[in-house]
Design a protein around this motif. Structure first.
Motif, PDB file in Angstrom:
ATOM      1  N   ALA A 314       0.829  -1.207   0.000  1.00 55.54           N
ATOM      2  CA  ALA A 314       0.000   0.000   0.000  1.00 55.54           C
ATOM      3  C   ALA A 314       0.863   1.256   0.000  1.00 55.54           C
ATOM      4  O   ALA A 314       0.577   2.223  -0.717  1.00 55.54           O
ATOM      5  N   ILE A 315       1.946   1.221   0.792  1.00 51.09           N
ATOM      6  CA  ILE A 315       2.841   2.394   0.844  1.00 51.09           C
ATOM      7  C   ILE A 315       3.448   2.645  -0.533  1.00 51.09           C
ATOM      8  O   ILE A 315       3.450   3.773  -1.042  1.00 51.09           O
ATOM      9  N   LEU A 316       3.942   1.564  -1.128  1.00 53.67           N
ATOM     10  CA  LEU A 316       4.610   1.726  -2.425  1.00 53.67           C
ATOM     11  C   LEU A 316       3.627   2.209  -3.492  1.00 53.67           C
ATOM     12  O   LEU A 316       3.982   3.016  -4.355  1.00 53.67           O
ATOM     13  N   PRO A 406      -4.764  -0.521  -2.087  1.00 47.72           N
ATOM     14  CA  PRO A 406      -4.034   0.230  -1.059  1.00 47.72           C
ATOM     15  C   PRO A 406      -4.970   0.933  -0.083  1.00 47.72           C
ATOM     16  O   PRO A 406      -4.644   1.086   1.094  1.00 47.72           O
ATOM     17  N   VAL A 407      -6.146   1.354  -0.585  1.00 44.78           N
ATOM     18  CA  VAL A 407      -7.073   2.095   0.291  1.00 44.78           C
ATOM     19  C   VAL A 407      -7.528   1.213   1.452  1.00 44.78           C
ATOM     20  O   VAL A 407      -7.603   1.661   2.594  1.00 44.78           O
TER      21      VAL A 407
ATOM     22  N   VAL B  86       1.607  11.783   3.133  1.00 45.07           N
ATOM     23  CA  VAL B  86       2.102  11.594   4.500  1.00 45.07           C
ATOM     24  C   VAL B  86       0.918  11.046   5.301  1.00 45.07           C
ATOM     25  O   VAL B  86      -0.183  11.608   5.242  1.00 45.07           O
ATOM     26  N   PHE B  87       1.149   9.931   6.013  1.00 48.91           N
ATOM     27  CA  PHE B  87       0.056   9.287   6.750  1.00 48.91           C
ATOM     28  C   PHE B  87       0.228   9.470   8.261  1.00 48.91           C
ATOM     29  O   PHE B  87       1.271   9.910   8.742  1.00 48.91           O
ATOM     30  N   GLN B  88      -0.838   9.048   8.981  1.00 45.03           N
ATOM     31  CA  GLN B  88      -0.804   9.174  10.444  1.00 45.03           C
ATOM     32  C   GLN B  88       0.352   8.359  11.019  1.00 45.03           C
ATOM     33  O   GLN B  88       1.123   8.847  11.833  1.00 45.03           O
ATOM     34  N   LEU B  93       9.255   1.843   5.081  1.00 44.79           N
ATOM     35  CA  LEU B  93       9.544   0.420   4.877  1.00 44.79           C
ATOM     36  C   LEU B  93      10.592  -0.009   5.893  1.00 44.79           C
ATOM     37  O   LEU B  93      11.690   0.552   5.933  1.00 44.79           O
ATOM     38  N   ALA B  94      10.235  -1.003   6.706  1.00 43.22           N
ATOM     39  CA  ALA B  94      11.066  -1.378   7.853  1.00 43.22           C
ATOM     40  C   ALA B  94      12.435  -1.918   7.451  1.00 43.22           C
ATOM     41  O   ALA B  94      13.401  -1.801   8.202  1.00 43.22           O
ATOM     42  N   GLU B  95      12.526  -2.524   6.261  1.00 43.88           N
ATOM     43  CA  GLU B  95      13.786  -3.157   5.838  1.00 43.88           C
ATOM     44  C   GLU B  95      14.806  -2.151   5.320  1.00 43.88           C
ATOM     45  O   GLU B  95      15.948  -2.508   5.056  1.00 43.88           O
TER      46      GLU B  95
END
Lengths: 414, 222
Positions: A314-316, A406-407, B86-88, B93-95
């Motif tokens: 979703a981020i990507l 993604p939503v 930009v999200f809450q 990405l953790a890696e």
């Protein structure tokens, strides 16, 4: 494009490194699959090649005999083609056995570059020593020509082919027959043929286990003509060609031109070759199943990765990666796993071949190694098949990655 | 960006309307705050504006281009080149390290070489005061630092529209104020359009335009 490929491969690699244990298991699965594929196929194809080589070397690649596949039409039938009257009950003329105009056939065969043409006469005698008798097919040969073919000379345990020329009434027989008759090198045996009794001297012994080759005795051509009372006659022409696999085509051509039955080694061994084909189908089915099972490991790794990385997907997507990009990232994971697995498998395969190749077996008094096929072709087949399975195994879960909405993920995380 | 009669309804029995008949203009150089009670459709509107979701009614144009007929790849390309999210939750990405996270969209866009992309990502981190955190993975950073890395990533490709979904919702007041300040700067100093969904009255107060939503519709704009 290259930069994007690097980015996707880098991301795939990073995800795999972070899932070290699963990655190692999947790589090991592919490695073991490829390794055993190579070992089994090297064993099977190696033994097959050895067997086919024996079939090829056991006799000339093409044998033209004084037989015809279908009788030539009778003169009355030729004279009245399509006639209303059918000629029946005629008495066919008795043909004299032997190849007519064999020099012409031999010249045509010699015109093939690199070929060796060996006329011969075969017949039958009974060998006697004391009270023991053994029926034997004999083949009259020209040692100078046979030497070029090599098949008799190479299989002699004792004596030389050329000794047939220097010894009056010389004969080469197999070690097995010599044992049964209780004779050895230089011994005299009695020979009964349709012209009467003669004596022959053993000048060579063919090694044991030489199949078709050891089933006959070999004498000088004129000796065979004398023993069978067929002076100047030959009933067989053996032809060895540089490319044994072209024998079938050449044989068909010679048969079409001269009418005599021309049998290639493939035709003579059709039953065995069909058996080998069946064996290959079975072998490839089994070893392909090994590779297929190995690809399940890749499916598991990629599938788990897709499930665990739904948030990353979703981020990507929000960052601007396309559905295809995401699919490629997960397929690349499968390809990277398969590539490393293939390299490991090649190493394992070489090691297994080394071990198998070093084993020694005592076969009828001779120490032999297992014949193995180590050609790069098998390595490429194993690598290609593994990569193909890996792409399919990774593509299935990767499709799901591309379809992630993604939503849904972003809303769920908020 | 201009929305006319924009709507989004989830299919089902009965259908669930999330956003209804929204008429809205997002202007460059302005900081817009979308406010309203939980479940009023703020985030749904943001996802529509960010082309992450497809509307079921109305039109949505960006720079004069109708975005509705665009396929998935074209929408992704627009997000990559022109939008920043930009999200809450930081959603890094953790890696990957902070620097790698910021470099991802730059490298995906592919206009800069590998080293130039890294250099640009580094300058984005420097602008956020995070140069010393570049080599750290998100789990070794504070909440405020992570959110600033996320802002740096959103700005990596120099977007003209920055979208924030409760960007201060998970931060303390000090970090929250810092993020608001950054958003104000992005709009007023750099001329970008900023849209920020928020519950935070301080963020709403700092905005140039406040869009009040209730039950999926825009109640008022002030």
């Amino acid at each position: 494009m290259f930069a994007r490929t690097r980015l996707i491969l880098g991301m795939a690699g990073r995800y795999l490194v972070k899932r070290r244990r699963q990655t190692i298991v999947a790589v090991a699965g592919v490695g073991v699959g490829v390794g055993f594929f190579l070992a089994v196929s090297a064993l099977m194809i190696g033994s097959q090649n050895d067997f086919v080589e024996t079939l090829i070397d056991a006799a000339p690649h093409i044998i033209i005999s004084d037989e015809i596949r279908s009788p030539s039409p009778q003169p009355a039938v030729v004279a009245l083609p399509g006639g209303a009257v059918q000629v029946r009950g005629y008495k066919p003329r008795n043909e004299v056995r032997g190849l007519k105009d064999w020099q012409q056939i031999a010249r045509a065969a010699e015109a093939i570059p690199g070929s060796v043409v060996a006329p011969s006469l075969s017949g039958a005698v009974t060998l006697r020593v004391g009270g023991r008798e053994e029926a034997l097919g004999i083949i009259g040969v020209d040692p100078a020509i046979q030497e070029k073919l090599g098949n008799i000379e190479e299989n002699l345990a004792q004596g030389r082919l050329r000794d047939l020329e220097t010894t009056q009434g010389g004969i080469i027989i197999s070690e097995d027959l010599a044992d049964r008759l209780g004779v050895g090198m230089g011994d005299i045996v009695g020979a009964t043929s349709r012209v009467g009794n003669r004596t022959l001297k053993v000048v060579g012994l063919l090694a044991r286990g030489r199949g078709q080759l050891g089933g006959n005795g070999y004498v000088l051509l004129r000796e065979a003509q004398s023993l069978t009372a067929q002076p100047f006659v030959i009933n067989s022409i053996g032809i060895t060609v540089p490319d044994p696999y072209a024998a079938e085509e050449i044989a068909a051509d010679l048969e079409a031109r001269f009418g005599y039955k021309a049998q290639s080694w493939q035709e003579r061994s059709a039953d065995f070759l069909a058996l080998l084909l069946t064996r290959n189908v079975i072998m490839y089915s089994v070893v392909s199943a090994i590779l297929l099972v190995a690809s399940f490991g890749i499916y598991t790794v990629v599938s788990n990765s897709v499930v665990d990385k739904r948030r990353d997907i979703a981020i990507l997507r929000s960052v601007g990666f396309s559905e295809a990009d995401l699919q490629r990232i997960f397929i690349a994971q499968g390809i990277v796993l398969a590539l490393i697995g293939v390299l490991v498998g090649w190493g394992l395969g070489l090691l297994l071949m080394q071990i198998l190749g070093s084993l020694e077996f005592n076969i009828q008094g001779r120490v032999e190694n297992i014949p193995l096929d180590r050609r790069p072709r098998q390595f490429l087949i194993a690598g290609g098949a593994s990569l193909f399975c890996a792409v399919i195994a990774a593509w299935l879960p990767a499709r799901k990655a591309a379809r992630v909405d993604p939503v849904d993920i972003l809303r769920g995380a908020a | 960006m201009e929305a006319r009669g924009l709507g989004r309804t989830l299919p089902g029995e009965p259908p669930v309307p999330l956003v209804r008949g929204v008429d809205l203009e997002i202007m460059p150089g302005r900081f817009h705050a979308v406010i309203g009670p939980s479940g009023c459709g703020k985030s749904s509107l943001l996802y529509l504006l960010g082309l992450l979701d497809r509307p079921t009614a109305g039109t949505l144009t960006f720079d004069g281009v109708d975005t509705l007929p665009l396929d998935g790849d074209a929408r992704a390309q627009l997000r990559l080149e022109r939008f920043g999210f930009v999200f809450q939750f930081h959603f890094l990405l953790a890696e990957f390290t902070a620097l790698e996270n910021v470099a991802l969209p730059i490298r995906r866009l592919g206009r800069l070489s590998g080293s130039a992309a890294t250099q640009q990502a580094m300058s984005m981190l420097e602008a956020m005061g995070l140069a010393d955190q570049a080599g750290k993975t998100p789990d070794r950073m504070s909440g405020g630092q992570r959110q600033r890395v996320a802002i740096a990533r959103a700005l990596a490709n120099d977007p003209s529209l920055v979208l924030g979904d409760e960007p201060t919702g998970n931060l303390d007041s000090q970090n929250s104020a810092r993020v608001v300040e950054i958003f104000q700067r992005l709009a007023r100093d750099q001329g970008r359009a900023v849209v920020c969904v928020t519950h935070d009255p301080e963020v709403a107060a700092a905005a140039d335009v406040r869009i009040h939503m209730l039950d999926g519709i825009i109640e008022k704009i002030d």
